[in-house]
Design an enzyme around this catalytic site. Structure first.
Site, PDB file in Angstrom:
ATOM      1  N   TYR A 185       0.824  -1.219   0.000  1.00  0.00           N
ATOM      2  CA  TYR A 185       0.000   0.000   0.000  1.00  0.00           C
ATOM      3  C   TYR A 185       0.856   1.267   0.000  1.00  0.00           C
ATOM      4  O   TYR A 185       0.325   2.370   0.053  1.00  0.00           O
ATOM      5  CB  TYR A 185      -0.918   0.028   1.228  1.00  0.00           C
ATOM      6  CG  TYR A 185      -2.059  -0.941   1.121  1.00  0.00           C
ATOM      7  CD1 TYR A 185      -1.827  -2.295   0.914  1.00  0.00           C
ATOM      8  CD2 TYR A 185      -3.374  -0.516   1.219  1.00  0.00           C
ATOM      9  CE1 TYR A 185      -2.870  -3.193   0.807  1.00  0.00           C
ATOM     10  CE2 TYR A 185      -4.420  -1.408   1.110  1.00  0.00           C
ATOM     11  CZ  TYR A 185      -4.162  -2.741   0.910  1.00  0.00           C
ATOM     12  OH  TYR A 185      -5.198  -3.631   0.804  1.00  0.00           O
ATOM     13  N   ASP A 205      -5.771  -5.866   5.776  1.00  0.00           N
ATOM     14  CA  ASP A 205      -6.948  -5.410   5.035  1.00  0.00           C
ATOM     15  C   ASP A 205      -7.866  -6.591   4.737  1.00  0.00           C
ATOM     16  O   ASP A 205      -9.074  -6.564   4.999  1.00  0.00           O
ATOM     17  CB  ASP A 205      -6.459  -4.750   3.730  1.00  0.00           C
ATOM     18  CG  ASP A 205      -7.555  -3.968   3.030  1.00  0.00           C
ATOM     19  OD1 ASP A 205      -8.660  -3.858   3.595  1.00  0.00           O
ATOM     20  OD2 ASP A 205      -7.316  -3.471   1.922  1.00  0.00           O
ATOM     21  N   LYS A 237       3.701 -14.198   5.962  1.00  0.00           N
ATOM     22  CA  LYS A 237       3.934 -15.225   4.945  1.00  0.00           C
ATOM     23  C   LYS A 237       5.452 -15.334   4.805  1.00  0.00           C
ATOM     24  O   LYS A 237       6.016 -15.211   3.710  1.00  0.00           O
ATOM     25  CB  LYS A 237       3.244 -14.796   3.632  1.00  0.00           C
ATOM     26  CG  LYS A 237       3.236 -15.844   2.571  1.00  0.00           C
ATOM     27  CD  LYS A 237       2.165 -16.901   2.747  1.00  0.00           C
ATOM     28  CE  LYS A 237       2.301 -17.982   1.701  1.00  0.00           C
ATOM     29  NZ  LYS A 237       1.378 -19.100   1.886  1.00  0.00           N
ATOM     30  N   ASP A 275      -2.412 -17.719   5.300  1.00  0.00           N
ATOM     31  CA  ASP A 275      -3.441 -18.616   4.744  1.00  0.00           C
ATOM     32  C   ASP A 275      -3.993 -19.547   5.822  1.00  0.00           C
ATOM     33  O   ASP A 275      -5.211 -19.752   5.929  1.00  0.00           O
ATOM     34  CB  ASP A 275      -2.926 -19.394   3.518  1.00  0.00           C
ATOM     35  CG  ASP A 275      -1.458 -19.771   3.609  1.00  0.00           C
ATOM     36  OD1 ASP A 275      -0.794 -19.349   4.575  1.00  0.00           O
ATOM     37  OD2 ASP A 275      -0.966 -20.501   2.731  1.00  0.00           O
TER      38      ASP A 275
END
Ligand code: NAD
Length: 364
Positions: free
Chosen positions: A124, A248, A191, A224
């Protein structure tokens, strides 16, 4: 003395839900000096920008703002006003509590978790290069020179900067929040197995910061697996701290665990300025119809009142919202649909706010 608050109604459903929110806040009797200022596509013609200087000045002056959502054109046009506000005031911490409400129609009845999302870095950051930009070829050359396999020549690029400073302060904020609010656990979401440079560093910093808070349990989880865990057993989570993009996405997932986007409040906090707003967007599909659910915006105002030290009024609003939803007679279409499969019997945005105000008189 009245509290100064900058009010940015926004567009889409923004004006409707902020009007409802303001009536509820005013009904608590807390004195607020509202300074209403507009931002977004609607002001470009007059000011040449979607975020005019006088809007920034109003927020700077009040130190506290509450806003409705603002539409961001997809792919082309101006960059997000919401992101620009967060960047301008360095509102690095986005706090989104997700608490089940009675009769919210969702799968679980006992969700109580808090998302702390980093607000200024990551994908972002807005560092992007369009396909065909000569700098894309230059970056490709640098990648190749570093001995790595480069990317296709017709690529566009969005960079993902994650800093030590940014990681430290967001994880510290999450632990301080946990301590202040009597929470038991912080989970760092990442991640790092794939993005070893950025997420790997974020995870290392999270572990380092956690060592300074031995009174709060700490664990980490891959994003995930986090999503699956949240859907299967949200009670496993308490405070979650996430880089911007995962924050988000996981925020909306969590909003879905507590009755949908109309229910999830939020705050963007910097070192001296705070901007409160619902998690959801401007919902153009339902704008101007008096059917949007203003609960998220009203609960964002309760967070704002807590921030202003008006904890009695904040608690009164939360209790009044709970009582209105528990009764179930005067709720908006999204809530009725989640409960019964049909919006029949729903009331409008303003009528729901009237019901909250009525309950406020009883719980006050
Ligand atoms: P959205 O959150 O506006 O809408 C997603 C779905 O949820 C829609 O079906 C909508 O009708 C529903 N919904 C959202 N809020 C609701 C409410 N209060 N009551 C009932 N239903 C509600 O997401 P989107 O459609 O992806 O985004 C629309 C615009 O909003 C985009 O331009 C986006 O950039 C912008 N946006 C702004 C903010 C912000 O101002 N902070 C945040 C997210 C998205």
């Amino acid at each position: 003395m009245a509290h100064k608050v900058a009010l940015i109604p926004g567009d889409g459903i923004g004006p409707e839900i902020t009007a409802a929110m303001r009536r509820v806040v005013d009904a608590t009797g807390v004195e607020i000096e509202w300074n209403t200022v507009d931002a977004g596509a609607g002001v470009i013609e007059e000011y040449g920008t979607p975020l005019p200087q006088h809007v920034l000045d109003a927020v700077e002056d009040a130190k506290v703002a509450i806003k409705g959502p603002i539409t961001t054109p997809v792919g082309t046009g101006f960059r997000s006003v919401n992101v620009a506000l967060r960047k301008h005031f360095d509102l690095y911490s986005c706090v989104r509590p997700c608490l089940s409400q009675p009769g919210d129609g969702s799968r679980y009845e006992d969700v109580d978790l808090v998302i702390v999302r980093e607000n200024t870095e990551d994908l972002y950051a807005g560092i992007e290069f369009d396909e065909g930009d000569p700098r894309v070829a230059e970056i490709s050359r640098i990648v190749e020179e570093s001995g790595r396999k480069t990317f296709r020549a017709d690529s566009a690029l969005s960079l993902k900067p994650i800093s030590i400073t940014g990681s430290q302060r967001i994880v510290e904020y999450a632990f301080e929040y946990a301590r202040r609010c009597g929470r038991r656990k912080v989970t760092a979401v990442h991640k790092a197995n794939i993005m070893k440079a950025t997420d790997g560093m974020y995870l290392r910093i999270a572990h380092e910061v956690a060592e300074r808070y031995p009174d709060i349990e700490f664990n980490d989880k891959i994003v995930d697996a986090t999503c699956m865990g949240l859907v299967q057993n949200p009670a496993d989570f308490d405070v979650m701290v996430l880089p911007n993009l995962y924050g988000d996405i996981v925020s909306d997932l969590c909003a879905g665990l507590v009755g949908g986007l109309g229910m999830a409040p939020g705050a963007n906090i910097g070192s001296d300025i705070a901007v409160f707003e619902a998690t959801h967007g401007s919902a153009p599909d339902i704008a101007g119809k008096n059917i949007a659910n203003p609960t998220a915006e009203i609960l964002s105002a309760a967070m704002m009142l807590d921030h202003l030290g008006e904890n009695v009024a904040a608690t009164a609003i939360r209790d009044a919202v709970r009582a209105t939803l528990a009764e179930g007679a005067q709720v908006t279409g999204d809530v009725r649909r989640a409960l019964t499969g049909s919006a029949e019997g729903a009331v409008g945005t303003q009528e729901y706010a009237d019901a909250v105000i009525e309950h406020l008189a009883h719980v006050h």
